[in-house]
Design an enzyme around this catalytic site. Structure first.
Site, PDB file in Angstrom:
ATOM      1  N   ARG A 135       4.153 -27.532  21.857  1.00  0.00           N
ATOM      2  CA  ARG A 135       5.491 -28.047  21.603  1.00  0.00           C
ATOM      3  C   ARG A 135       6.200 -28.217  22.949  1.00  0.00           C
ATOM      4  O   ARG A 135       5.816 -27.595  23.951  1.00  0.00           O
ATOM      5  CB  ARG A 135       6.296 -27.072  20.738  1.00  0.00           C
ATOM      6  CG  ARG A 135       5.696 -26.795  19.362  1.00  0.00           C
ATOM      7  CD  ARG A 135       6.572 -25.798  18.601  1.00  0.00           C
ATOM      8  NE  ARG A 135       6.091 -25.527  17.250  1.00  0.00           N
ATOM      9  CZ  ARG A 135       5.312 -24.498  16.912  1.00  0.00           C
ATOM     10  NH1 ARG A 135       4.942 -23.615  17.853  1.00  0.00           N
ATOM     11  NH2 ARG A 135       4.916 -24.331  15.667  1.00  0.00           N
TER      12      ARG A 135
ATOM     13  N   LYS B 271       7.483 -20.498  18.077  1.00  0.00           N
ATOM     14  CA  LYS B 271       8.673 -20.288  17.250  1.00  0.00           C
ATOM     15  C   LYS B 271       8.778 -18.830  16.827  1.00  0.00           C
ATOM     16  O   LYS B 271       7.780 -18.199  16.499  1.00  0.00           O
ATOM     17  CB  LYS B 271       8.618 -21.192  16.016  1.00  0.00           C
ATOM     18  CG  LYS B 271       8.825 -22.664  16.324  1.00  0.00           C
ATOM     19  CD  LYS B 271       8.871 -23.479  15.048  1.00  0.00           C
ATOM     20  CE  LYS B 271       9.192 -24.943  15.341  1.00  0.00           C
ATOM     21  NZ  LYS B 271       9.252 -25.753  14.097  1.00  0.00           N
TER      22      LYS B 271
ATOM     23  N   HIS C 211       6.114 -34.804  21.501  1.00  0.00           N
ATOM     24  CA  HIS C 211       5.468 -34.308  20.283  1.00  0.00           C
ATOM     25  C   HIS C 211       4.312 -35.203  19.856  1.00  0.00           C
ATOM     26  O   HIS C 211       3.399 -34.755  19.158  1.00  0.00           O
ATOM     27  CB  HIS C 211       6.508 -34.202  19.161  1.00  0.00           C
ATOM     28  CG  HIS C 211       6.383 -32.940  18.363  1.00  0.00           C
ATOM     29  ND1 HIS C 211       6.578 -31.698  18.923  1.00  0.00           N
ATOM     30  CD2 HIS C 211       6.056 -32.726  17.061  1.00  0.00           C
ATOM     31  CE1 HIS C 211       6.393 -30.771  17.990  1.00  0.00           C
ATOM     32  NE2 HIS C 211       6.077 -31.369  16.857  1.00  0.00           N
TER      33      HIS C 211
ATOM     34  N   ARG D 183       1.134 -33.780  20.969  1.00  0.00           N
ATOM     35  CA  ARG D 183       0.731 -32.651  20.121  1.00  0.00           C
ATOM     36  C   ARG D 183       0.084 -33.171  18.827  1.00  0.00           C
ATOM     37  O   ARG D 183      -0.944 -32.659  18.396  1.00  0.00           O
ATOM     38  CB  ARG D 183       1.962 -31.793  19.815  1.00  0.00           C
ATOM     39  CG  ARG D 183       1.746 -30.631  18.845  1.00  0.00           C
ATOM     40  CD  ARG D 183       3.022 -29.786  18.824  1.00  0.00           C
ATOM     41  NE  ARG D 183       3.158 -28.939  17.646  1.00  0.00           N
ATOM     42  CZ  ARG D 183       2.676 -27.707  17.547  1.00  0.00           C
ATOM     43  NH1 ARG D 183       1.975 -27.184  18.552  1.00  0.00           N
ATOM     44  NH2 ARG D 183       2.872 -26.989  16.461  1.00  0.00           N
TER      45      ARG D 183
ATOM     46  N   TYR E  16      -1.948 -33.496   9.026  1.00  0.00           N
ATOM     47  CA  TYR E  16      -2.807 -34.227   9.953  1.00  0.00           C
ATOM     48  C   TYR E  16      -4.013 -34.864   9.273  1.00  0.00           C
ATOM     49  O   TYR E  16      -4.777 -35.588   9.896  1.00  0.00           O
ATOM     50  CB  TYR E  16      -3.260 -33.296  11.090  1.00  0.00           C
ATOM     51  CG  TYR E  16      -2.117 -32.914  11.981  1.00  0.00           C
ATOM     52  CD1 TYR E  16      -1.615 -33.801  12.917  1.00  0.00           C
ATOM     53  CD2 TYR E  16      -1.473 -31.687  11.833  1.00  0.00           C
ATOM     54  CE1 TYR E  16      -0.526 -33.475  13.707  1.00  0.00           C
ATOM     55  CE2 TYR E  16      -0.380 -31.351  12.619  1.00  0.00           C
ATOM     56  CZ  TYR E  16       0.084 -32.252  13.548  1.00  0.00           C
ATOM     57  OH  TYR E  16       1.173 -31.927  14.314  1.00  0.00           O
TER      58      TYR E  16
END
Length: 299
Positions: A148, A172, A244, A247, A279
């Protein structure tokens, strides 16, 4: 207590009890502050403890004229969290958003880049400038480790375990994970450290921060967005991309090459496998190629 006091207490709860990041706390707070602004503009004087479902519905109806369904759903989610906190702390006995439905948005498939597009993006970096070596190392790390933005800008030199082939990432909620790092990414990080970073006037407090600006301070998230958008324009990339995107591409390329979802989940630092499942969006062309290559009756 007024709205400001409740919001400050809520922010403390999110930071201390929930362990959320500064950016996440700001996003949650923004949703409540938006409600406060609506109340002020409409001269509705009511406390968080007394506000009713009807007033909340009026606010949501107003918001629906200004934002799309996805943003509306996020605002409703943020408000639900705030009022759940008030119930948890016994300020209220009910959540006024309990029966308010979130608009259906569908699952947005993440944008991705092909390997060739990523190569073109990185090759467009001007390595004759001091920032060039740093930018190449950053993009290689973003894509090579699937990080991230916040994880990249906060990466420490003490988080690098090159001999073991891993980097320690703080994600996070301050949750830590170890992510494999390839030899090529290690090489570009070492080049940046030796040729650029070691010669910067590093400011106090940033001695252990890996990626620095020219003044020796930590890079901002906004700077990283700017770097990538400028590179995309330079190669005439007809896609809207951000840090992003690298990623997303990391996860997609691993999946396309046979990695299992559980491994990808661990590397991305997702709490739930359902987050990683987004994904599984291989396009029809790719699936057709798989069928034509591997099915026993392909001929």
């Amino acid at each position: 207590m007024n709205w400001t006091t409740y919001i400050k207490n809520y922010q403390s709860y999110l930071r201390i009890e929930r362990g959320l990041s500064k950016n996440t706390i700001e996003n949650y707070s923004f949703d409540v502050e938006r409600l406060c602004l609506f109340l002020d503009q409409n001269q509705i004087q009511v406390s968080p403890v007394a506000i009713t479902e009807e007033t909340i519905q009026q606010f949501i109806y107003s918001v629906s004229k200004q934002v799309n369904a996805r943003s509306q759903a996020r605002i409703i989610s943020g408000l639900k969290s705030f009022f759940n906190y008030l119930v948890f702390e016994d300020y209220r006995t009910d959540n006024p958003l309990e029966l308010i439905e979130t608009p259906k948005t569908g699952r947005k498939l993440p944008d991705t880049l092909s390997v060739d597009e990523i190569d073109a993006l990185i090759n467009a970096i001007d390595l004759s400038s001091n920032e060039g070596e740093r930018n190449r190392a950053m993009l290689e790390t973003l894509y090579g480790c699937g990080l991230r933005v916040s994880e990249l800008v906060n990466l420490k030199i003490s988080d690098l375990f090159f001999e073991e082939g891993f980097v320690k990432i703080t994600g996070k909620g301050n949750k830590q994970r170890f992510v494999p790092i390839g030899n090529l990414t290690q090489k570009y990080i070492q080049l940046y450290k030796e040729s650029i970073r070691n010669h910067l006037p590093i400011k106090k407090g940033f001695e252990d921060t890996l990626f620095l600006n020219r003044r020796g301070s930590q890079l901002t998230r906004a700077m990283l967005f700017t770097i990538i958008k400028d590179l995309a324009a330079k190669i005439n990339l007809n896609k809207t991309i951000s840090p992003h995107t690298l990623r997303h591409s990391f996860a997609t390329h691993l999946l396309e090459n046979g990695a299992d979802l559980r491994s990808i989940q661990l590397m991305l630092g997702h709490e739930s496998i359902t987050t990683t499942e987004i994904y599984v969006h291989l396009d029809r062309k790719y699936l057709t190629e798989v069928m034509n290559t591997f099915h026993p009756r392909k001929e």
